[in-house]
Design a protein around this motif. Structure first.
Motif, short mmCIF file in Angstrom:
data_model
loop_
_atom_site.label_atom_id
_atom_site.label_comp_id
_atom_site.label_asym_id
_atom_site.label_seq_id
_atom_site.Cartn_x
_atom_site.Cartn_y
_atom_site.Cartn_z
N ALA A 15 0.74 -1.23 -0.02
CA ALA A 15 0.09 -0.04 -0.04
C ALA A 15 0.83 1.29 0.26
N GLY A 16 0.43 2.15 -0.95
CA GLY A 16 1.24 3.38 -0.90
C GLY A 16 2.65 3.30 -1.84
N SER A 17 2.83 2.17 -2.43
CA SER A 17 4.12 1.98 -3.19
C SER A 17 3.73 2.19 -4.54
N ASP A 18 4.67 2.68 -5.61
CA ASP A 18 4.15 3.01 -6.74
C ASP A 18 5.11 1.64 -7.78
N ARG A 19 5.73 0.86 -6.85
CA ARG A 19 6.13 -0.38 -7.50
C ARG A 19 5.97 -1.64 -6.78
N TYR A 20 6.14 -2.65 -7.57
CA TYR A 20 5.95 -3.98 -7.39
C TYR A 20 7.08 -4.63 -6.50
N ALA A 21 6.75 -5.03 -5.44
CA ALA A 21 7.93 -5.70 -4.84
C ALA A 21 8.36 -7.08 -5.21
N LEU A 22 7.33 -7.85 -5.83
CA LEU A 22 7.20 -9.06 -6.80
C LEU A 22 6.53 -8.75 -7.89
N LYS A 23 6.64 -9.36 -9.12
CA LYS A 23 5.92 -9.18 -10.26
C LYS A 23 5.89 -10.40 -11.02
N ASP A 24 4.69 -11.08 -11.12
CA ASP A 24 4.28 -11.98 -12.01
C ASP A 24 5.46 -13.25 -11.82
N LEU A 25 5.84 -13.62 -10.68
CA LEU A 25 7.03 -14.48 -10.36
C LEU A 25 6.24 -15.93 -10.28
N SER A 26 7.03 -16.86 -10.77
CA SER A 26 6.65 -18.23 -11.00
C SER A 26 7.78 -19.15 -10.50
#
Length: 250
Positions: A15-26
Motif C-alpha cells: 500500500a502506498g508504493s508505486d512499484r511491485y516488490a514481486l511481479k508475475d513470479l513463478s
C-alpha cells in the motif's frame, strides 16, 4: 522429485508504493531440495519468503504447498513449515530452555516429548551447559543456534532460513551448517536466503537469483557458474547478472 511448493504469477505491491516488490513470479521447489533465494538489497527476497510462509498476502497470483492452496489452507500449511528469521525471535529474559519450551508449546508438542527434544537439541548445538542461562547473556552465535532450534522443534517438512549464519563466529557457523545438512539428509526441504554467496554455492542444491521482483536465472550452482564466460564462483555470476551498482535503500 515431487514438487512441494509451486508459485504461479505471484505479484505483491505494498500500500502506498508505486512499484511491485514481486511481479508475475513463478517458481517450483522440489521435495528435498536446498533452494537458495539470492538477490541484491530490495530485490524482493524477503517479500517472497514472507509470502511463502503465509505472513503476508500477495496482491495477485497463486501458491500451493503440495496439493494445498495457500488461500484456503494457510493454517494447515503453516503447521508443516518452520521459519528461522534473521532477527532473533527469542525472549531475552527467559532461559534457552524456557524459550524452546514456549515455542514448542505453540506447536502443540507433548510436554514429555518436548522436554526430551529440548535437551537433545541443546546438546546437539553445544549449549547443554547453558540451558538455564538467560538468552540476554548469550553471544550472537549462541543466540543464533537457539533461534535455529526454535524453528525445527516440530520437525517441519519445509524450513525457511533467512541469513542463518549472519554475524556468527566460525565455530557456531560450523555447528549450524552441520545441523542443517543433517536435516536435509533426513528429508527436510530447505529454502535459504543469504548474502553469503560462497556459503550458498556450497550449501544449496539449486539457486534462483531475484532482481526487481522477478527471477532472472535459476539452476544448480555449478550450472550457473558454467553459463557465464570467465566465471569461477557464484559471486561472479551474481555480479554479472545484477551489476556492481550499490543497492542501498531505506
Amino acid at each position: 522429485m515431487e514438487e512441494i511448493i509451486r508459485v504461479y504469477q505471484l505479484s505483491k505491491r505494498y500500500a502506498g508504493s508505486d512499484r511491485y516488490a514481486l511481479k508475475d513470479l513463478s517458481l517450483s521447489i522440489k521435495q528435498g531440495e536446498i533452494f537458495g533465494l539470492l538477490g541484491p538489497n530490495g530485490a524482493g527476497k524477503t517479500t517472497l519468503i514472507s509470502t511463502l510462509c503465509g505472513m503476508i498476502k500477495p496482491t495477485s497470483g497463486e501458491l500451493w504447498f503440495k496439493n494445498l492452496n495457500y488461500r484456503q489452507h494457510r493454517r494447515k500449511i503453516q503447521q508443516q513449515i518452520g521459519v528461522v528469521p534473521q532477527e532473533y525471535a527469542l525472549y531475552p529474559t527467559l532461559t534457552a530452555a524456557e524459550n524452546l519450551y514456549y515455542f514448542g508449546s505453540l506447536y502443540g508438542l507433548p510436554a514429555a516429548t518436548l522436554k526430551q527434544d529440548v535437551a537433545h537439541g541443546l546438546e546437539r548445538v553445544g549449549l547443554a551447559d547453558f540451558a538455564q542461562k538467560p538468552i540476554k547473556t548469550f553471544s550472537g552465535g549462541m543466540q543464533r543456534r537457539v533461534n535455529l532450534l526454535a524453528g525445527i522443534l516440530h520437525r517441519p517438512n519445509v524450513l525457511f532460513l533467512d541469513e542463518p549464519t549472519v554475524g556468527v563466529d566460525v565455530h557456531s557457523k560450523e555447528v549450524i551448517m552441520a545441523l542443517l545438512q543433517e536435516l536435509h539428509e533426513q528429508g527436510t526441504t530447505i529454502i535459504y536466503s543469504s548474502h553469503h554467496l560462497n556459503e550458498a554455492q556450497h550449501f544449496c542444491t539449486k539457486i534462483a537469483i531475484i532482481d526487481e521482483g522477478s527471477i532472472i536465472v535459476e539452476g544448480k550452482p555449478q550450472q550457473l557458474i558454467e553459463s557465464v564466460s570467465g566465471a569461477t564462483t557464484l559471486e561472479n555470476v551474481f555480479i554479472h547478472l545484477t551489476g556492481s551498482q550499490l543497492r542501498d535503500y531505506a
